[in-house]
Design a protein around this motif. Structure first.
Motif, short mmCIF file in Angstrom:
data_model
loop_
_atom_site.label_atom_id
_atom_site.label_comp_id
_atom_site.label_asym_id
_atom_site.label_seq_id
_atom_site.Cartn_x
_atom_site.Cartn_y
_atom_site.Cartn_z
N UNK A 250 36.03 -53.86 -44.13
CA UNK A 250 35.89 -52.82 -43.11
C UNK A 250 36.70 -53.15 -41.87
N UNK A 251 36.59 -54.38 -41.42
CA UNK A 251 37.31 -54.83 -40.23
C UNK A 251 38.81 -54.67 -40.42
N UNK B 33 24.70 -47.22 -45.27
CA UNK B 33 23.37 -46.85 -45.74
C UNK B 33 23.42 -46.56 -47.23
N UNK B 34 22.41 -47.04 -47.94
CA UNK B 34 22.24 -46.69 -49.35
C UNK B 34 21.16 -45.61 -49.40
N UNK B 35 21.55 -44.44 -49.85
CA UNK B 35 20.61 -43.32 -49.90
C UNK B 35 19.85 -43.33 -51.22
N UNK C 30 26.61 -44.32 -48.27
CA UNK C 30 26.91 -43.51 -47.08
C UNK C 30 27.47 -44.39 -45.98
N UNK C 31 28.59 -43.96 -45.38
CA UNK C 31 29.20 -44.67 -44.26
C UNK C 31 29.51 -43.67 -43.17
N UNK D 17 31.12 -48.40 -51.28
CA UNK D 17 31.33 -48.48 -49.84
C UNK D 17 32.81 -48.52 -49.50
N UNK D 18 33.60 -49.21 -50.31
CA UNK D 18 35.04 -49.31 -50.04
C UNK D 18 35.70 -47.95 -50.07
#
Length: 97
Positions: free
Chosen positions: A20-21, A42-44, A53-54, A74-75
């Protein structure tokens, strides 16, 4: 630029944070006056596999840019958000300055 990471329903992995960074710091190439970026992971609870979810909240002088994405990983979600913010910053760069 300050990066704030927050995760809900799970512990944030160092690899994901590093990825992410790396992606998010490239946004400074498009607009140098970014104050900070808040990243929410977040994991829904969902029956299908598209549950990562990001959300990005990008603070710049005078405005906030909020971008949300849900994907299988997430990626993928991070990459989609970075592309969206990049597009917004390019499109409105002259309005911000």
């Amino acid at each position: 630029m300050i990066l704030n990471f927050q995760s809900l329903n799970f512990k944030l992995d160092k690899k994901l944070k590093k990825f992410s960074n790396k992606k998010i710091t490239k946004l400074e190439l498009f607009y140098k006056k970014i104050i900070d970026i808040k990243v929410l992971f977040k994991i829904e609870n969902s029956t299908n596999s598209v549950n990562k979810f990001v959300e990005f909240i990008v603070r710049i002088p005078g405005n906030n840019i909020v971008v949300k994405s849900t994907a299988v990983s997430f990626k993928e979600s991070i990459s989609n958000n970075v592309k969206s913010v990049e597009r917004i910053l390019k499109r409105k760069k002259f309005n911000f300055t």
